[in-house]
Enzyme design. Sequence first.
Site, PDB file in Angstrom:
ATOM      1  N   LYS A 104     -20.992 -17.134 -37.941  1.00 36.09           N
ATOM      2  CA  LYS A 104     -21.256 -18.291 -37.079  1.00 36.09           C
ATOM      3  C   LYS A 104     -20.003 -18.742 -36.329  1.00 36.09           C
ATOM      4  CE  LYS A 104     -20.685 -21.957 -40.587  1.00 36.09           C
ATOM      5  NZ  LYS A 104     -19.585 -22.673 -39.925  1.00 36.09           N
ATOM      6  N   ASP A 105     -18.804 -18.345 -36.815  1.00 37.14           N
ATOM      7  CA  ASP A 105     -17.557 -18.713 -36.157  1.00 37.14           C
ATOM      8  C   ASP A 105     -17.112 -17.682 -35.128  1.00 37.14           C
ATOM      9  OD1 ASP A 105     -17.434 -20.964 -37.773  1.00 37.14           O
ATOM     10  OD2 ASP A 105     -16.103 -20.033 -39.247  1.00 37.14           O
ATOM     11  N   ARG A 150     -23.988 -29.789 -33.345  1.00 36.38           N
ATOM     12  CA  ARG A 150     -25.369 -29.425 -33.688  1.00 36.38           C
ATOM     13  C   ARG A 150     -25.917 -30.340 -34.776  1.00 36.38           C
ATOM     14  NH1 ARG A 150     -27.095 -26.954 -38.014  1.00 36.38           N
ATOM     15  NH2 ARG A 150     -24.963 -26.409 -38.627  1.00 36.38           N
ATOM     16  N   ARG A 151     -25.126 -30.549 -35.820  1.00 38.42           N
ATOM     17  CA  ARG A 151     -25.568 -31.431 -36.896  1.00 38.42           C
ATOM     18  C   ARG A 151     -25.666 -32.879 -36.416  1.00 38.42           C
ATOM     19  NH1 ARG A 151     -21.481 -28.302 -40.989  1.00 38.42           N
ATOM     20  NH2 ARG A 151     -22.932 -26.675 -41.687  1.00 38.42           N
ATOM     21  N   ARG A 189     -13.108 -32.735 -40.619  1.00 36.31           N
ATOM     22  CA  ARG A 189     -12.540 -31.398 -40.531  1.00 36.31           C
ATOM     23  C   ARG A 189     -11.917 -31.035 -41.864  1.00 36.31           C
ATOM     24  NH1 ARG A 189     -10.267 -29.338 -36.090  1.00 36.31           N
ATOM     25  NH2 ARG A 189     -10.073 -27.527 -37.446  1.00 36.31           N
ATOM     26  N   ARG A 217     -13.215 -31.650 -47.627  1.00 34.49           N
ATOM     27  CA  ARG A 217     -14.345 -32.477 -47.196  1.00 34.49           C
ATOM     28  C   ARG A 217     -15.015 -33.156 -48.385  1.00 34.49           C
ATOM     29  NH1 ARG A 217     -17.064 -29.132 -42.105  1.00 34.49           N
ATOM     30  NH2 ARG A 217     -15.152 -28.128 -41.444  1.00 34.49           N
ATOM     31  N   CYS A 229     -19.132 -23.687 -29.952  1.00 33.18           N
ATOM     32  CA  CYS A 229     -19.050 -24.889 -30.780  1.00 33.18           C
ATOM     33  C   CYS A 229     -18.933 -26.135 -29.923  1.00 33.18           C
ATOM     34  CB  CYS A 229     -17.872 -24.793 -31.744  1.00 33.18           C
ATOM     35  SG  CYS A 229     -16.271 -24.951 -30.944  1.00 33.18           S
TER      36      CYS A 229
END
Length: 318
Positions: free
Chosen positions: A89-90, A137-138, A155, A161, A248
């Site tokens: 995804k990155d 997106r979230r 981040r 986190r 992103c």
Amino acid sequence: MRCDNGRMNQLLRIATRKSPLALWQSEHVAAALREAHPGLEVRLVPMSTRGDEVLDRSLAAIGGKGLFLKELELAMQRGEADCAVHSLKDVPMELEPGFALPAVLERADHADAFVSNHYDDVSRLPDGAVVGTSSLRRQAQLRALRPDLRLRDLRGNVNTRLARLDAGDYDAIVLACAGLQRLGFDGRIRCRMTAPGWLPAPAQGAIAIECRDDATDVLALCAALEHADTRTCVVAERSMNRALHGSCHVPVAALATLGQEPGEPATLRLDGMVGSAADGRAVRASLQGSAEDAVAIGVEVAQALLARGAGDLLAEVL
């Protein structure tokens, strides 16, 4: 891959980021390669990337998720590493010239995780609760569900986190299930945020190996870890994202799933979404077709999203 007297020296060097999750993924790939190729020595080459070092600004502000790859690609070009391991995804939709993805491993849990010490899911959060995520997106999907929430950037690696959540900086945070599970934090998942109501990032949960496209020995070694069904699904998702010029910087979500009736060819269903992190507006589209047409299905879903107004949402952030 290094050679000795014209013969392949059985050493493969994997460039990897230094975060706990990146190291876990690289060790996972290394173990799979050793199992597939008995006698092969696999060594990790941990590196720090700009995306890991700059934590006080969003990824979009400092150049996007491609920052996680650049230093690793330079190491391969300099001959310091033979391949690199990434969360797919990155990985940008278009690789830098001279690089290829010889293997996409079997996908882990694709879903997002709602993580909170006090609340079971998004609907149980009190009015004005603080939720941490830097993903547009979230943010877009949270805005659509709960416009009252206060969304704050978050981040850092998974451990950082979780520590900030535990310190009381947030009422809840949203992370990828796969990352939590890989690091042994399954118990922190209060609920899985699942399709069709909630869609993940394109290729979320999949690990990919990158190498130089002229490194034939490395390409052959890594190809042993290819998982065809996962490749088909992520090709559709990334095809949609590519057609939308997604990154992103924009709230783009997608999930492809495979199905097959006895005696029938495999079918692929792709659900896609483009949203607004500012106010939760979103457009959605889905399509089902032959799994062999994964690229075309991705393009068609992107076109349907654009026809329903995705272009206006993308224009707000591009």
